[in-house]
Write a protein that holds these residues in place. Structure first.
Motif, PDB file in Angstrom:
ATOM      1  N   UNK A  55       0.806  -1.221   0.000  1.00 47.79           N
ATOM      2  CA  UNK A  55       0.000   0.000   0.000  1.00 47.79           C
ATOM      3  C   UNK A  55       0.837   1.268   0.000  1.00 47.79           C
ATOM      4  N   UNK A  56       2.110   1.151   0.330  1.00 44.37           N
ATOM      5  CA  UNK A  56       2.950   2.342   0.431  1.00 44.37           C
ATOM      6  C   UNK A  56       4.074   2.376  -0.587  1.00 44.37           C
ATOM      7  N   UNK A  57       3.929   1.598  -1.654  1.00 47.33           N
ATOM      8  CA  UNK A  57       4.877   1.639  -2.761  1.00 47.33           C
ATOM      9  C   UNK A  57       4.098   1.715  -4.075  1.00 47.33           C
ATOM     10  N   UNK A  58       4.643   2.372  -5.095  1.00 47.22           N
ATOM     11  CA  UNK A  58       3.928   2.509  -6.372  1.00 47.22           C
ATOM     12  C   UNK A  58       3.770   1.167  -7.076  1.00 47.22           C
ATOM     13  N   UNK A  59       2.641   1.014  -7.750  1.00 47.94           N
ATOM     14  CA  UNK A  59       2.397  -0.221  -8.482  1.00 47.94           C
ATOM     15  C   UNK A  59       3.437  -0.429  -9.577  1.00 47.94           C
ATOM     16  N   UNK A  60       3.884   0.647 -10.216  1.00 47.59           N
ATOM     17  CA  UNK A  60       4.882   0.516 -11.272  1.00 47.59           C
ATOM     18  C   UNK A  60       6.181  -0.070 -10.728  1.00 47.59           C
ATOM     19  N   UNK A  74       6.411  -2.027  -8.115  1.00 48.87           N
ATOM     20  CA  UNK A  74       6.119  -3.440  -7.840  1.00 48.87           C
ATOM     21  C   UNK A  74       6.196  -4.268  -9.116  1.00 48.87           C
ATOM     22  N   UNK A  75       5.667  -3.718 -10.199  1.00 51.70           N
ATOM     23  CA  UNK A  75       5.707  -4.412 -11.488  1.00 51.70           C
ATOM     24  C   UNK A  75       7.140  -4.607 -11.960  1.00 51.70           C
ATOM     25  N   UNK A  76       7.957  -3.565 -11.858  1.00 51.14           N
ATOM     26  CA  UNK A  76       9.363  -3.665 -12.275  1.00 51.14           C
ATOM     27  C   UNK A  76      10.126  -4.648 -11.391  1.00 51.14           C
ATOM     28  N   UNK A  77       9.806  -4.664 -10.100  1.00 46.63           N
ATOM     29  CA  UNK A  77      10.472  -5.603  -9.196  1.00 46.63           C
ATOM     30  C   UNK A  77      10.183  -7.040  -9.619  1.00 46.63           C
ATOM     31  N   UNK A  78       8.919  -7.306  -9.956  1.00 47.83           N
ATOM     32  CA  UNK A  78       8.546  -8.663 -10.363  1.00 47.83           C
ATOM     33  C   UNK A  78       9.197  -9.033 -11.695  1.00 47.83           C
ATOM     34  N   UNK A  79       9.116  -8.115 -12.667  1.00 50.53           N
ATOM     35  CA  UNK A  79       9.571  -8.454 -14.019  1.00 50.53           C
ATOM     36  C   UNK A  79      11.086  -8.422 -14.155  1.00 50.53           C
ATOM     37  N   UNK A  80      11.730  -7.445 -13.538  1.00 56.90           N
ATOM     38  CA  UNK A  80      13.182  -7.318 -13.681  1.00 56.90           C
ATOM     39  C   UNK A  80      13.946  -7.884 -12.488  1.00 56.90           C
ATOM     40  N   UNK A  81      13.302  -7.898 -11.313  1.00 59.60           N
ATOM     41  CA  UNK A  81      14.005  -8.347 -10.124  1.00 59.60           C
ATOM     42  C   UNK A  81      14.013  -9.847  -9.937  1.00 59.60           C
ATOM     43  N   UNK A 113       4.448  -0.940 -19.946  1.00 58.69           N
ATOM     44  CA  UNK A 113       5.860  -0.592 -19.771  1.00 58.69           C
ATOM     45  C   UNK A 113       6.775  -1.806 -19.842  1.00 58.69           C
ATOM     46  N   UNK A 114       6.202  -3.009 -19.670  1.00 55.75           N
ATOM     47  CA  UNK A 114       7.014  -4.229 -19.814  1.00 55.75           C
ATOM     48  C   UNK A 114       6.574  -5.005 -21.051  1.00 55.75           C
ATOM     49  N   UNK A 115       5.960  -4.274 -21.997  1.00 52.51           N
ATOM     50  CA  UNK A 115       5.581  -4.811 -23.316  1.00 52.51           C
ATOM     51  C   UNK A 115       4.437  -5.803 -23.282  1.00 52.51           C
ATOM     52  N   UNK A 116       3.561  -5.715 -22.278  1.00 52.86           N
ATOM     53  CA  UNK A 116       2.325  -6.484 -22.311  1.00 52.86           C
ATOM     54  C   UNK A 116       1.391  -5.811 -23.311  1.00 52.86           C
ATOM     55  N   UNK A 176       4.247 -11.861 -15.276  1.00 50.13           N
ATOM     56  CA  UNK A 176       4.686 -10.804 -14.364  1.00 50.13           C
ATOM     57  C   UNK A 176       3.556  -9.827 -14.084  1.00 50.13           C
ATOM     58  N   UNK A 177       2.788  -9.492 -15.119  1.00 47.32           N
ATOM     59  CA  UNK A 177       1.665  -8.566 -14.939  1.00 47.32           C
ATOM     60  C   UNK A 177       0.605  -9.157 -14.031  1.00 47.32           C
ATOM     61  N   UNK A 178       0.263 -10.420 -14.255  1.00 43.88           N
ATOM     62  CA  UNK A 178      -0.744 -11.083 -13.410  1.00 43.88           C
ATOM     63  C   UNK A 178      -0.267 -11.143 -11.969  1.00 43.88           C
ATOM     64  N   UNK A 179       0.989 -11.526 -11.756  1.00 43.84           N
ATOM     65  CA  UNK A 179       1.530 -11.643 -10.404  1.00 43.84           C
ATOM     66  C   UNK A 179       1.524 -10.290  -9.697  1.00 43.84           C
ATOM     67  N   UNK A 180       1.989  -9.251 -10.385  1.00 41.40           N
ATOM     68  CA  UNK A 180       2.040  -7.926  -9.763  1.00 41.40           C
ATOM     69  C   UNK A 180       0.639  -7.409  -9.451  1.00 41.40           C
ATOM     70  N   UNK A 181      -0.294  -7.583 -10.375  1.00 40.60           N
ATOM     71  CA  UNK A 181      -1.665  -7.119 -10.150  1.00 40.60           C
ATOM     72  C   UNK A 181      -2.336  -7.902  -9.023  1.00 40.60           C
ATOM     73  N   UNK A 182      -2.064  -9.208  -8.951  1.00 40.31           N
ATOM     74  CA  UNK A 182      -2.641 -10.034  -7.896  1.00 40.31           C
ATOM     75  C   UNK A 182      -2.120  -9.615  -6.528  1.00 40.31           C
ATOM     76  N   UNK A 183      -0.820  -9.434  -6.428  1.00 45.80           N
ATOM     77  CA  UNK A 183      -0.217  -9.028  -5.155  1.00 45.80           C
ATOM     78  C   UNK A 183      -0.742  -7.663  -4.735  1.00 45.80           C
TER      79      UNK A 183
END
Length: 252
Positions: A65-70, A72-79, A167-170, A92-99
């Motif tokens: 709740x205290x970090x930007x969704x973008x 979180x998305x970059x962390x999942x896809x690139x991290x 931003x991650x080409x979805x 990665x998109x599904x995982x980030x959106x679900x979390x």
């Protein structure tokens, strides 16, 4: 300064826009189901779990709740690939959106659970119901009905927020709009079309979910229309708990 709108160059891209809409809806549907499950399970832990489990759930909620969704998305896809976990852009998109949705849904459902009078739980236990049965048959249906508007609003927010997965080409709707404007150089028209489609999706999705949940919570609505008195609520609860207790007796 004048600007002439020209939508004549968009006909060849209608298929791409339709595909983008489909991807957006698929991402929203999957993340809604999975995020809802995360929210319900997490709310159970937050309400009735051990001290350590509650601390983990609280940390998860605060982190998301205290970090930007973008981010979180970059962390999942690139991290995650740095840790040896390799997933494609859709996963990665599904995982980030679900979390992301799960954290907000957790707090919403927890608030719904807290709104249920404690006396109902004690009465259900007195009738012989086990903890899981009380939660499943007594607490959860009422809690979801109480917080449904908030959950619906969060689902719509997640759908609109899914625009950043481009931003991650979805190949979602925003990705399609970006691609089209890079080819025909009609940026204003491209994003007007995307805006209108997002608006229509939000309206239609809200109407469909509202209709579905009116059917799911029809019994609760009937209770409300029959009267919100304590006697009416007591009567419903007694009937519900007795029915569940009867089923349990038959099975045993």
């Amino acid at each position: 300064m004048s600007y002439t709108f020209d939508f004549s160059d968009f006909a060849p891209y209608m298929g791409m826009l339709a595909h983008g809409v489909a991807v957006t809806l698929v991402l929203t549907a999957i993340s809604t189901v999975l995020g809802g499950i995360v929210g319900i399970v997490g709310a159970m832990v937050a309400v009735a779990g051990g001290k350590g489990a509650r601390a983990l759930v609280a940390a998860y909620v605060e982190l998301i709740r205290n970090t930007p969704f973008l981010v979180q998305l970059f962390f999942v896809f690139f991290g995650l690939p740095s840790l040896g976990v390799h997933i494609d852009e859709m996963q990665a998109a599904v995982l980030a959106m679900t979390v992301n949705l799960g954290a907000y849904a957790l707090e919403i459902v927890r608030a719904g659970i807290d709104s249920i009078p404690r006396g109902q739980l004690q009465a259900a236990m007195a009738l012989g119901l086990q903890g899981r049965q009380v939660f499943r048959h007594i607490v959860l249906p009422q809690a979801l009905a109480n917080v449904f508007p908030a959950l619906l609003g969060q689902v719509l927010i997640v759908m609109l927020g899914s625009a950043v997965v481009s931003q991650i080409s979805v190949p979602d709707l925003t990705y399609a709009a970006n691609f089209i404007q890079s080819r025909n150089f009609r940026s204003f028209e491209s994003y007007i079309i995307a805006t209108v489609i997002y608006l229509l999706l939000s309206i239609v999705l809200r109407l469909l979910i509202n209709r579905l949940c009116r059917r799911l919570f029809a019994g609760r609505a009937a209770r409300g229309s029959a009267g919100t008195s304590r006697n009416g609520l007591r009567a419903w609860f007694s009937a519900r708990a007795a029915a569940v207790a009867g089923i349990q007796t038959e099975r045993s």
